[in-house]
Design a protein around this motif. Structure first.
Motif, PDB file in Angstrom:
ATOM      1  N   ASN A 110     -28.917 -18.693 -13.902  1.00  0.00           N
ATOM      2  CA  ASN A 110     -29.748 -17.635 -14.233  1.00  0.00           C
ATOM      3  C   ASN A 110     -31.261 -17.948 -13.702  1.00  0.00           C
ATOM      4  O   ASN A 110     -31.258 -19.483 -13.226  1.00  0.00           O
ATOM      5  N   ARG A 111     -32.251 -17.519 -13.238  1.00  0.00           N
ATOM      6  CA  ARG A 111     -33.526 -18.143 -12.443  1.00  0.00           C
ATOM      7  C   ARG A 111     -34.255 -18.994 -13.403  1.00  0.00           C
ATOM      8  O   ARG A 111     -34.668 -19.857 -12.604  1.00  0.00           O
ATOM      9  N   GLY A 112     -33.905 -19.513 -14.459  1.00  0.00           N
ATOM     10  CA  GLY A 112     -34.216 -20.327 -15.265  1.00  0.00           C
ATOM     11  C   GLY A 112     -33.880 -21.884 -14.794  1.00  0.00           C
ATOM     12  O   GLY A 112     -34.842 -22.965 -15.196  1.00  0.00           O
ATOM     13  N   PHE A 113     -32.762 -22.014 -14.320  1.00  0.00           N
ATOM     14  CA  PHE A 113     -31.994 -22.876 -13.594  1.00  0.00           C
ATOM     15  C   PHE A 113     -32.410 -23.306 -12.471  1.00  0.00           C
ATOM     16  O   PHE A 113     -32.177 -24.598 -11.733  1.00  0.00           O
ATOM     17  N   LEU A 114     -32.765 -22.204 -12.039  1.00  0.00           N
ATOM     18  CA  LEU A 114     -33.437 -22.520  -9.729  1.00  0.00           C
ATOM     19  C   LEU A 114     -34.174 -23.593  -9.816  1.00  0.00           C
ATOM     20  O   LEU A 114     -35.292 -23.918 -10.866  1.00  0.00           O
ATOM     21  N   VAL A 115     -34.238 -24.498  -9.210  1.00  0.00           N
ATOM     22  CA  VAL A 115     -35.178 -24.729  -8.688  1.00  0.00           C
ATOM     23  C   VAL A 115     -35.703 -24.768  -6.716  1.00  0.00           C
ATOM     24  O   VAL A 115     -33.889 -24.887  -5.919  1.00  0.00           O
ATOM     25  N   LEU A 116     -36.382 -24.663  -6.554  1.00  0.00           N
ATOM     26  CA  LEU A 116     -37.489 -24.003  -4.941  1.00  0.00           C
ATOM     27  C   LEU A 116     -37.455 -25.469  -4.590  1.00  0.00           C
ATOM     28  O   LEU A 116     -38.398 -26.534  -5.087  1.00  0.00           O
ATOM     29  N   GLU A 117     -37.198 -25.878  -3.286  1.00  0.00           N
ATOM     30  CA  GLU A 117     -37.424 -26.912  -2.719  1.00  0.00           C
ATOM     31  C   GLU A 117     -37.391 -26.643  -1.567  1.00  0.00           C
ATOM     32  O   GLU A 117     -36.814 -25.696  -0.409  1.00  0.00           O
ATOM     33  N   SER A 118     -38.892 -27.201  -0.599  1.00  0.00           N
ATOM     34  CA  SER A 118     -38.973 -27.248   1.152  1.00  0.00           C
ATOM     35  C   SER A 118     -37.967 -27.905   1.625  1.00  0.00           C
ATOM     36  O   SER A 118     -38.060 -29.178   0.983  1.00  0.00           O
ATOM     37  N   ILE A 119     -37.500 -27.699   2.442  1.00  0.00           N
ATOM     38  CA  ILE A 119     -36.347 -27.977   3.360  1.00  0.00           C
ATOM     39  C   ILE A 119     -37.508 -27.840   4.934  1.00  0.00           C
ATOM     40  O   ILE A 119     -37.775 -27.275   5.366  1.00  0.00           O
TER      41      ILE A 119
END
Length: 454
Positions: free
Chosen positions: A168-177
């Motif tokens: 679910n969204r709470g576990f996702l981590v956004l990273e810049s590549i």
């Protein structure tokens, strides 16, 4: 406690790998032997044992699964579907108890009885390091077998149910590549790119290194450096209408001079997570990130493929060989329009009309738009903003959409309104020009004497 548990997991996994190393070759000699041992390990996991034993058993079970051939995997999935289903007698008894008392305790017992036993087993398999990603790959194997073995669909529903919670969204981590991202991740970006193939490292660098190019990905703590989904972004002056120009290079616009962010490729990376929605969260969060970093950006759009257009038009031609769409389809396939500007100009009104009709009116069995990319963006609250023909003259673009591309516009103050209208009523939010084109496209398909118009 968590630090100690992580240390224990890694230690036990290391010991388990060494202790089982000599036997792994023998397991591969016969899938039936591996399946028999795997079945025993699964049954062990269903009983109360210490955490250390659970981790070792789960680790070995997943390793045994990895040695199975296709027949062995099918047999294992059938075992899960049949032997690890919910027990009807327990459900009936729990329901009778609930009807008698109708209290929370009996309701909890009923819920537990209704849950298939395999959900508990999958949770136990998830205990070992790397277990989550191995289960994602396991579901990918399962999805490949569903069409020929529809009786396994309840098992897939269990995977989907658990993954919806685990991812679910709470576990996702956004990273810049970017170009400085570790090579192990960059290799995966090349491999998983599903919209516009990345040919080599130089091609990747053109997409990541220039100042007017961005890439963002969602990761999950349990899957390490495996991206779940990523989006590539080009900063532009004005809304782009052609993908070849974007893919050719970068540094065309200084970021501070750009007024538009164009999302030109969105790729899901893990087939085992099919049906788990990431894209809507990704786009909305990237919009927020870019707006915070570059407040000069005014428009957020996509430059999207239309993967079903050519197939739909071909079906229309076969269904109505004397109709107005048949001649257009022939002209797109056989005509000189790709190299002849006058031929393109002659075809353009008809192509726009048919494309608009396809995107606005053609429906999937669910009642939603037939085109999968349209369903995705419209479901996220975007507006069908502009048709671009030709917008993609690559071999893939010509084959799947006769070169058609679309801009979907994400207007921050209308996203929720559009999403609600689409979800409730299937309303396609689109520009007035596209709605007029769709009306002309409908008329063209009904008219069998449109040769002069074409």
């Amino acid at each position: 406690m968590n630090v100690n548990m992580n240390f224990l997991q890694e230690l036990l996994s290391s010991i388990g790998r060494r202790s089982r190393g000599q036997g792994s070759h023998a397991d591969k000699q016969g899938s039936s032997n591996g399946l028999s041992r795997l079945s025993t390990l699964c049954e062990t996991l269903m009983h109360p044992v210490g955490e250390a034993s659970q981790i070792l058993t789960a680790q070995e079970a997943l390793e045994r699964y990895a040695t199975l051939d296709d027949a062995g995997r099918l047999a294992f999935f059938r075992l899960l579907a049949d032997h690890y289903a919910a027990v009807p007698e327990e459900i009936h008894a729990a329901y009778a108890e609930y009807r008698t008392h109708e209290d929370n305790a009996s309701l909890e017992t009923l819920f537990a009885a209704c849950e298939p036993r395999r959900q508990h087993l999958l949770r136990r398999l998830n205990l070992c390091p790397g277990g989550t990603y191995e289960l994602v790959k396991m579901r990918s194997d399962l999805l490949g077998l569903l069409k020929a073995n529809p009786e396994l669909k309840p098992l897939d529903a269990d995977f989907a149910h658990l993954f919806a919670s685990w991812f679910n969204r709470g576990f996702l981590v956004l990273e810049s590549i970017d170009w400085n991202t570790p090579a192990a991740v960059l290799e995966k970006i090349i491999r998983y790119e599903a919209v516009h193939a990345i040919n080599d490292w130089s091609d990747l660098r053109r997409r990541l290194d220039p100042d007017d190019r961005h890439c963002y990905a969602f990761f999950h703590p349990a899957t390490g450096d495996e991206p779940l989904i990523f989006v590539e972004v080009a900063l532009c002056r004005g809304i782009p209408n052609n993908i070849q120009g974007i893919l050719a290079g970068g540094d065309d616009v200084r970021p501070e001079d750009a007024d538009t962010a164009a999302f030109y490729s969105i790729s899901n990376c893990q087939s085992g997570l099919k049906g788990i929605s990431f894209g809507n969260f990704l786009i909305k969060q990237v919009v927020q990130e870019l707006k915070r970093e570059l407040p000069n950006l005014e428009k957020f759009v996509t430059l999207s493929p239309v993967p079903g257009f050519a197939q739909w038009l071909e079906q229309e031609r076969k269904a109505h060989p004397e109709g107005g769409g048949a001649e257009i389809a022939s002209g797109l396939e056989d005509g000189p329009w790709l190299a002849d500007a006058k031929a393109r100009e002659k075809l353009q009104p008809a192509v726009r009309g048919l494309a608009a009709h396809y995107l606005v009116d053609a429906k999937h069995g669910s009642g939603l738009p037939l085109d999968p990319v349209a369903r995705f963006h419209l479901g996220n609250g975007a507006t069908l903003h502009r048709l671009n023909w030709p917008g993609d003259t690559s071999d893939k673009g010509l084959k799947q959409s006769h070169g058609l591309m679309v801009n979907y516009l994400y207007e921050l103050d209308r996203i929720e309104q559009n999403h609600e209208a689409f979800s409730r009523e299937g309303t396609v939010a689109c520009a007035g020009e596209i709605r007029r084109d769709a009306k002309q496209g409908r008329a063209r398909l009904r008219n069998s004497t449109t040769k002069a118009d074409a």
